[in-house]
Design a protein around this motif. Structure first.
Motif, PDB file in Angstrom:
ATOM      1  N   LEU B  46      37.710  39.897  33.661  1.00 45.16           N
ATOM      2  CA  LEU B  46      38.246  38.838  32.806  1.00 45.16           C
ATOM      3  C   LEU B  46      39.648  38.445  33.281  1.00 45.16           C
ATOM      4  CD1 LEU B  46      37.920  37.060  30.339  1.00 45.16           C
ATOM      5  CD2 LEU B  46      38.886  38.889  28.946  1.00 45.16           C
ATOM      6  N   ILE B  47      40.445  39.449  33.612  1.00 46.95           N
ATOM      7  CA  ILE B  47      41.808  39.153  34.064  1.00 46.95           C
ATOM      8  C   ILE B  47      41.783  38.360  35.370  1.00 46.95           C
ATOM      9  CG2 ILE B  47      43.899  40.206  34.963  1.00 46.95           C
ATOM     10  CD1 ILE B  47      43.506  42.414  32.913  1.00 46.95           C
ATOM     11  N   ARG B  48      40.866  38.740  36.256  1.00 50.97           N
ATOM     12  CA  ARG B  48      40.802  38.026  37.534  1.00 50.97           C
ATOM     13  C   ARG B  48      40.357  36.578  37.342  1.00 50.97           C
ATOM     14  NH1 ARG B  48      38.455  42.520  41.806  1.00 50.97           N
ATOM     15  NH2 ARG B  48      40.381  43.725  41.921  1.00 50.97           N
ATOM     16  N   ILE B  49      39.604  36.328  36.292  1.00 57.72           N
ATOM     17  CA  ILE B  49      39.236  34.940  36.003  1.00 57.72           C
ATOM     18  C   ILE B  49      40.448  34.187  35.457  1.00 57.72           C
ATOM     19  CG2 ILE B  49      37.828  33.472  34.514  1.00 57.72           C
ATOM     20  CD1 ILE B  49      35.632  35.674  34.784  1.00 57.72           C
ATOM     21  N   ILE B  50      41.199  34.850  34.576  1.00 54.94           N
ATOM     22  CA  ILE B  50      42.384  34.187  34.007  1.00 54.94           C
ATOM     23  C   ILE B  50      43.426  33.911  35.093  1.00 54.94           C
ATOM     24  CG2 ILE B  50      44.302  34.446  32.379  1.00 54.94           C
ATOM     25  CD1 ILE B  50      42.444  36.222  30.680  1.00 54.94           C
TER      26      ILE B  50
END
Lengths: 454, 313
Positions: B46-50
């Motif tokens: 999720l963080i890598r998407i953000i």
């Protein structure tokens, strides 16, 4: 775009500021000069060879054996083969071989001649000696059949070839030595630099990966920007190095030229006694001048140090070299970058380097055989210089021999297409690989990465 | 108030497994938001998407209502769990480089680097190579690199792992100061004690699903079990129609410690009234579940469900 520029700057500056870069830039031309001289000295020990001759045939062969630039014949000391051998062994550094004509030898039965030497005698030497003996025996036979000396001399032909390149304006005479030398030098430079700096790209990527800075970087820039920035930054380092070398060589030759002119008036060994650098450079140029000397057109008067380049298509060589080097570098270094990204540490890189280095090595070896030793404009040479994986080396090797413009352009277009393709493939692998830790990858895994989305 | 960051039905799948399955989040501005979950739950995905390192398969991320795009890179600061620096680069140059990549001008960056290095006592090291620094100092440099461009969203993935207690406190103070100045901080961690101390809101992700979210206080209230801890002296009746003693410990001189669960309809005051009538009460407090307990409970609760789901799909 300005991010790529920042990355290029960083990659460039960190490398150029290293001490090893400075050392490499200063030492390499000297090393190169040294090696050139070394090779020239070793292969140029084609100083006249002295061969002792023991003639027991009673055919007066020895008396008629005429030496030439390559061989000189002297009578062997002693009264038997054994004594002659012993004497030859004593005189060895001065005499390179002992030629023995047995009593059974006659003009009609030319078998049984022996060449004695320590170790093997190179084919070239054997050829030289055989040629001389052949000529003498031939002449003796002609004499026996009643021809006199003048007729024989009139009959013997002494052919020299002047190769004229029609594709050059005015049909300049070219010198095979300079052309072949340039072909070797340029292609080995391309080969070496693609390899050395391709591996640098790989190492750079894998250092970034193992220092765990990738994720920080990738939250600011696209993987493609990071990869291209590194590749282009290192390319800039290479060109800086080239520029330094050219400037340095130019400086050295300019300094060495007057010294060279002096030393040529005296004797060559005198130059060797002069300061190390100047002497080295002077000798290097001396070998070049020797090459020019064989070219009939060489103007003896204003003999500048770079005159050996006369007769070569300089413009297309430099332009072509730069283009094909850059193209080849981009093509291969993107693959090296992908390898660096795919593996966790550099020892794992070996297995993937193999398929990348093989075309590089093969194209060099095959090109030498096909282009330099074969036909520079033959069909095989043509294809080698078209395929993007081999063309950076093969085409550069063909350049000094003159390449039709349409072939250059076609090959250039194919190379551009080639590196766009490899860069695309590499960037697909790269973007997945840089964030993948602790996973042993294989080819199947790599090919799967290429089709990952996002 | 509009959340500063929203995830709307985000899906992300890799070749072998699903990392995120319809995760939605609202992260309020100027809050400290804890993104919790066991290892491999999908937090980092999720963080890598953000942070735009990868893209979602479907769903979207919105920053202040605007769809995530490359212009947002400069508004986000990210300290990954796998963090490193260029070892052979000088501290000052490294920070400048990273700041410029985030879109900061050279002049601005230079000035801010100076003041940050001053603050974190790294000034003497500015022209040293990173490899000459101790690990703690490197971590400070990494932290500076994360916040140098004054991002409005700061994402810290396991920020305290590897920090010594002194540096951890230092960083904690800086995080709180950053929130005071208007930044929103997203914490990804599986260390619960720091969550309870710092976070205003949390979301729990397990096996690619969001299983829980809300403010820390609300969540704790929801997970209260009507259990009270009582300490005192005297004899307590073991059975009673209105409550149940979960745990009873006898101590010296007639002292005791009990955990008592109220049955439905009973208030704490009823219990207290009963206690006052029978024993001498020394302490009476509600047992509030720690985030750690909630975390473990929810993870265990959601396990079979998601296993079932996987089997179905």
């Amino acid at each position: 775009m300005d991010k790529i520029w920042l990355i290029v700057q960083r990659e460039y500056l960190t490398r150029v500021r290293k001490k090893s870069f400075l050392i490499m830039s200063l030492l390499a031309p000297l090393l190169l000069a040294g090696t050139t001289i070394g090779i020239a000295k070793l292969s140029g020990s084609s100083d006249t060879e002295v061969v002792a001759v023991r003639d027991e045939s009673g055919q007066q062969v020895l008396a008629n054996l005429a030496g030439n630039d390559d061989v000189r014949f002297v009578p062997a000391a002693g009264n038997s083969l054994a004594e002659a051998t012993a004497a030859f062994k004593k005189a060895k550094p001065k005499q390179q071989a002992l030629l023995y004509f047995p009593p059974t030898f006659s003009l009609d039965n030319s078998k049984g001649i022996q060449l004695l030497a320590d170790g093997n005698v190179s084919l070239k030497r054997q050829n030289n000696i055989r040629k001389a003996v052949n000529k003498t025996v031939g002449e003796l036979k002609m004499k026996r059949s009643g021809l006199n000396q003048t007729v024989i001399e009139n009959l013997s032909a002494n052919v020299e070839l002047d190769a004229v390149d029609l594709s050059q304006v005015g049909g300049r005479k070219n010198s095979v030595g300079a052309t072949t030398g340039a072909a070797y030098l340029l292609s080995i430079l391309v080969y070496m630099f693609i390899f050395i700096y391709g591996v640098q790209v790989m190492r750079g990527v894998s250092e970034e990966k193992s220092s765990r800075i990738m994720e920080v970087m990738l939250s600011s820039v696209k993987p493609f920007q990071l990869m291209m920035g590194k590749i282009l930054g290192i390319a800039a380092v290479v060109f800086t190095q080239f520029a330094l070398w050219i400037a340095l060589s130019w400086g050295l030759t300019t300094v060495a030229a007057p010294l060279l002119a002096d030393s040529m008036k005296k004797s060559p060994p005198a130059a060797a006694a002069a300061g190390v650098q100047e002497a080295a450079k002077a000798r290097e140029t001396a070998t070049y001048d020797a090459t020019t000397a064989t070219a009939p057109e060489a103007p003896a008067t204003d003999a500048g140090p770079l005159d050996f380049l006369d007769g070569l298509p300089i413009g297309s060589i430099i332009g072509g070299f730069l283009f094909f080097f850059l193209g080849g570098y981009l093509l291969y270094s993107s693959m090296f970058a992908a390898i660096g990204a795919a593996v966790d540490d550099q020892t794992d890189a070996q297995q993937f380097m193999f398929p990348v280095t093989i075309p590089l090595i093969l194209s060099y070896i095959v090109s030498i055989n096909v282009i330099i030793n074969g036909d520079p404009n033959g069909p095989l040479a043509f294809w080698l210089s078209m395929i993007p994986f081999t063309s950076p080396i093969a085409m550069v090797m063909r350049l000094p021999f003159g390449v039709p413009l349409w072939q250059l352009l076609l090959s250039a277009v194919l190379l551009v297409g080639g590196f766009i393709f490899t860069t695309w493939v590499a960037s697909r692998i790269y973007r997945v690989g840089v964030l993948m830790y602790g996973k042993k990858v294989n080819y199947r895994e790599l090919s799967r990465w290429m089709f990952y989305k996002g | 108030m509009q959340p500063i960051l929203q995830a709307i039905d985000v899906h992300k799948a890799y070749a072998a497994h699903t990392a995120l399955n319809g995760v939605s989040l609202d992260i309020p501005e100027r809050s400290i938001f804890g993104l919790l979950g066991p290892n491999g739950a999908g937090k980092t995905s999720l963080i890598r998407i953000i942070t735009q390192i990868t893209a979602a398969d479907s769903g979207e991320i919105r920053v202040r209502g605007e769809k995530l795009n490359p212009r947002h890179i400069g508004q986000i600061g990210y300290l990954p769990e796998e963090r490193g620096l260029y070892k052979k680069m000088r501290v000052g140059e490294q920070l400048l480089y990273l700041a410029q990549l985030r879109g900061l001008s050279k002049a601005d960056a230079t000035q801010r680097i100076k003041s940050w290095l001053d603050r974190l006592e790294l000034k003497p090291w500015v022209s040293k190579n990173v490899e000459d620094l101790s690990k703690g100092m490197q971590q400070k440099v990494q932290f500076i690199a994360t916040v140098l461009h004054e991002p409005s969203i700061i994402i810290l993935d396991e920020p305290f792992s590897g920090f010594d207690p002194i540096n951890a406190n230092l960083i904690k103070d800086e995080i709180l100061a950053l929130r005071e100045r208007g930044a929103t901080i997203i914490f990804s961690t599986h260390r619960m004690e720091s969550v309870e101390e710092l976070c205003d809101n949390i979301a729990l992700i397990n096996r690619a699903h969001k299983v829980l979210d809300g403010s820390v206080r609300d969540i704790k209230n929801t997970f209260k079990t009507q259990t009270y801890e009582v300490e005192g002296r005297g004899r307590l009746m073991v059975t009673h129609p209105d409550f149940e003693v979960l745990e009873h410990k006898e101590r010296e001189n007639g002292h005791f410690y009990d955990r008592i669960k109220l049955h439905a309809g009973t208030t704490p005051n009823d219990l207290l009234r009963y206690l006052i009538g029978t024993v001498e009460v020394h302490a009476f407090r509600e047992q509030i579940p720690s985030i750690n307990d909630i975390f473990i409970r929810r993870v265990q609760e959601t396990m079979p469900e998601s296993l079932l789901e996987e089997a179905r799909s």
